[in-house]
Design a protein around this motif. Sequence first.
Motif, PDB file in Angstrom:
ATOM      1  N   UNK A 486      65.053 -58.917  20.275  1.00 37.61           N
ATOM      2  CA  UNK A 486      65.335 -59.196  19.166  1.00 37.61           C
ATOM      3  C   UNK A 486      64.572 -58.926  17.674  1.00 37.61           C
ATOM      4  N   UNK A 487      64.025 -57.707  18.241  1.00 39.10           N
ATOM      5  CA  UNK A 487      63.018 -57.281  16.938  1.00 39.10           C
ATOM      6  C   UNK A 487      64.301 -56.423  15.627  1.00 39.10           C
ATOM      7  N   UNK A 488      63.392 -56.534  14.740  1.00 40.99           N
ATOM      8  CA  UNK A 488      64.356 -55.945  13.535  1.00 40.99           C
ATOM      9  C   UNK A 488      62.714 -54.841  12.696  1.00 40.99           C
ATOM     10  N   UNK A 489      63.923 -53.815  12.302  1.00 40.49           N
ATOM     11  CA  UNK A 489      62.668 -52.177  11.546  1.00 40.49           C
ATOM     12  C   UNK A 489      61.763 -52.350  12.339  1.00 40.49           C
ATOM     13  N   UNK A 490      61.707 -51.882  13.179  1.00 41.04           N
ATOM     14  CA  UNK A 490      60.243 -51.452  13.986  1.00 41.04           C
ATOM     15  C   UNK A 490      59.623 -50.393  12.720  1.00 41.04           C
ATOM     16  N   UNK A 491      58.422 -49.839  13.018  1.00 34.66           N
ATOM     17  CA  UNK A 491      57.942 -49.629  12.437  1.00 34.66           C
ATOM     18  C   UNK A 491      56.417 -48.854  13.548  1.00 34.66           C
ATOM     19  N   UNK A 492      55.850 -47.436  13.854  1.00 36.35           N
ATOM     20  CA  UNK A 492      54.534 -47.287  14.605  1.00 36.35           C
ATOM     21  C   UNK A 492      53.739 -47.444  13.721  1.00 36.35           C
ATOM     22  N   UNK A 502      59.944 -57.920  13.146  1.00 33.60           N
ATOM     23  CA  UNK A 502      59.712 -59.078  13.168  1.00 33.60           C
ATOM     24  C   UNK A 502      61.121 -59.045  13.720  1.00 33.60           C
ATOM     25  N   UNK A 503      61.433 -60.480  13.901  1.00 35.05           N
ATOM     26  CA  UNK A 503      62.085 -61.512  14.245  1.00 35.05           C
ATOM     27  C   UNK A 503      62.930 -62.166  13.662  1.00 35.05           C
ATOM     28  N   UNK A 504      63.482 -62.766  13.651  1.00 31.03           N
ATOM     29  CA  UNK A 504      64.677 -63.832  12.558  1.00 31.03           C
ATOM     30  C   UNK A 504      66.200 -63.632  11.869  1.00 31.03           C
TER      31      UNK A 504
END
Length: 968
Positions: A486-492, A502-504
Amino acid sequence: MDDNDNPTPPRGPRPLRRPLRRSRPLLSRRGARPRDTFEEPEAAPPRPAPPAPPSEPPPPAAEVKASARRIGRYEILESLGEGPHAHCYTARDTTNDQTVVLKVLHAEALADPEKRKRFEQDALAVSAVKHPNIPAVIEIGTAEGVDFLAREYVEGEPMHALLGRKRLRRRECVGFSEQIADALLAAHAAGIAHGGLRGSNIVVQSGRVKVLDFGFARLTEGFQYTINSQPRGATPESVAYLAPEQVEGQPFGLPADLFSFGSLLYQMATGRWAFKRDWTVATLDAILKEEPRPIAQVSTRAPRGVEKITHRCLLKDPHRRCHVGEVVPLLHRLRADLESGAAARHSLITENWERILRVVFVVALLLAIAGGAFFWFRSRQDDLSVRTTLTRLTAGQGIDTEPAFSPRGDLIAFASDRAGEGHLDIWLQPLNDAKKATRLTRDPADEHEPAFSPDGGLIAFRSEREGGGIYTVSVQGGQPRLIARNGRRPRFSPDGRSIAYWVGPPGLSPLTEGAAQIFLVDAAGGPSRRLHEEFSSARYPVWASDSQHILFVGRMDPDEDRAEAPDWWLSSLKPGAAVPTGACQKLRSAGLFEENQCAVPGDWAADYVIFSRSSGETAALYRIKLSPFLPQASEPPRRLTSGAALEIAPYASFDGRFLYSSQTLNADIWSVPVAADQGKVTGEPKRLTQHPAADLYPTLSSDGKKLLFQSNRGGNFAPWLLDLETGKETAATNARQDQLWPRLSHDGARFAFTESRIGAFEHFVAPVGVGDTEVLCANCGSVINDWSRDGKRVLISVAAPGETAAGIAVLTLGAGEQVRLLQHPRRGLQQARFSPDERWIAFVMRGDQGHTRVYLAPHRPRSATPPGEWVALTDGEHWETAPQFSPDGKLVYFTSDRDAWRCIWAQRIHSATGQPDGDPFPVHHMHHARRSPALVPLNAIDMFVGANRIVLGMGELTGSIWLAKPSN
């Protein structure tokens, strides 16, 4: 969709937060109303009898002296001079100790009651336009026996004085004209013509332009500027910007502003007047009969391409002039050319000579005035833009978007549909060699939002497969690995240990409660932990360079006092509360965002946060300085790109460069051939409209021959009609302001539409063809949803004062009778549709977590149906919109994102009981990254089901990746 069923089109009027109302004889600001309540307009009380004359009668309005004299709550400070309509003063507002400009109107200016009424209407409408280039109107009223208007006090230099002392540089010319055009665009969207645009009512301060005196056009409308009939103060300079129709004394409208703008742009570009002559009469005659000299013959310093704009603005026939909505993107392109150096390449020889002359001039200036360099430096510091070098990195025919830099800055990753399979994949490309792009992922689902790990070995990305989630994959290829569902826009994190996401549901506002949360997960996988559970909405995290702080846009619980507006918050990985940065207030104070709105932080590097700010149908990139160790934004935001397109998704490198995606979005009406009673598609989709404007909200006549839709191709949003037999498109009205959400009657003879007024809506019914437009009702609801089969009633969304959510009512045409049919105590209802036999009403109800649910309710024409009798057709776990019955009434169609795309679905029903017959089934999948209903705003998604076709609005996206290098 909002709970009040008040969808906002891509560009159009918004409900006012602080409307002007009539209070005694005055019109002044009141507090904001909730967005989903609509009050009946207050009846204006009669003007009170004049007071008994004082012992010393007050002087006439035009002779009010600068003294301690008060008008209402305003204390006169100083006279600014007198014009043909009013005497102007600076004044102190005693309620808040603010300096304002007070215009005391001449009695003869408002002697005509009809002119007074129209002036007040225009001035009130202007007060509702919130725009950084238009001064705010504070109050319109009567006191001490005089009529007055109070507006925001603006410091700066009038444009005519600026043009009198210097020649504008190309960047100044384009930048000032962009801001003037933006102001006109906002006013024209509200149906307001300036009518007197000229250099004296434009003020410049530190690169920011303010356009004054909107709303005064009515005071001169119909006046003929001839040798024997000229208003006081008429000079060659004051009449040189008039349009021919104004000179002839004809009624004028929005096109007159374009002629005035063209005259002003000609002067800014060349330093010469377009029509001014030695005498007023000669100037008026030139406006009517002469053409200005070609710009190329007047100046070699004008921005390349500006003559095309002035030519289209200065056409004598107002019907042939361009609209300001066409001018704005042309000016954006001019700025883009200047900033990218294209314009300089086109005029290299001229620039070399100009550079020599500038050097000579600067040397002479420095010898004559030693302090000149200091003031030049100060003016540079006050400039609100940053010189940025732009380089295009991809140039495909499809969509390249959401780029990411490798740690060394020599490789980029991005999402693209260039494989030709109709979905997005992650691609890799050397920074300086577009021919060596390679495909990294191959799943049929969209895969996008890539981010490099700090060592450059992995890429994290969002995949829509199996409901969506965060995956990682080696830059060498291989099988992606699921990290977080469900996650969005990952950043290391910069140290490579963690991934923030973020989730939504996508595209939510920071104001949406309980809909988005931020999580951290180990880069190698494992359980996730939520960051700051006290936030009702938190999204788009970006890391600080120390790997110990995260910046995000968020809003606290609505019960908290500080939840009034979103902000950028700084969170430490150590225990403790998140800290508000105040950045959003800084952005709002700079005029970039409206009250309670803010930007999404795009990326954070070298103490600068880069973000995108939309304006109408375009967006530009900005940056603001912010340090994790001093988390309070102290400097104003500065513009980085021109905003010639949708410039979004910035991703920064360690050395100050950044990538972004430049996109163009267009919306047209499409037709899907279907056997509507069976729910079966019978052919390929076909585009029905093809125009650069946004075409949305289609409805069909029962015979399938006429299509009505909403388009802004004429500048304003207005109803347009397409004859499906001949293919002919015509404007259905002569719109002066936005006319929204049109609905065609079933017999195709009439249509209804809505205009946004000051804090309310007014609804109209017009014939298709020749005939008069009639007022359906004023302030009786927000959106017309559907017509009855006999054309005598309409379904309308309504919300009475004190109600927290919109309901559905039926309104009888002619009688004005309104009966509330459907209402929920907490949830908003929208998009109501009659069944063919009118026994049922299908509608959508807003639920939790940003989801919606489709319902059926029995239709009782004279009474309400309680929620206990409603039948749920969908599960409420998805965003589902636009319910429509099949011709036989046994199917309910709707759009849904239940398979992670925006597709057409249907539900069979028992027509006798309304109960669902089986599960919803897909009718037509639209799994295409570039072309989809999902590419228009959610609140603009609508469709209509005919006997043999479904018509709906679909957006089509194209875009490329750009590299930007700020000068500092």
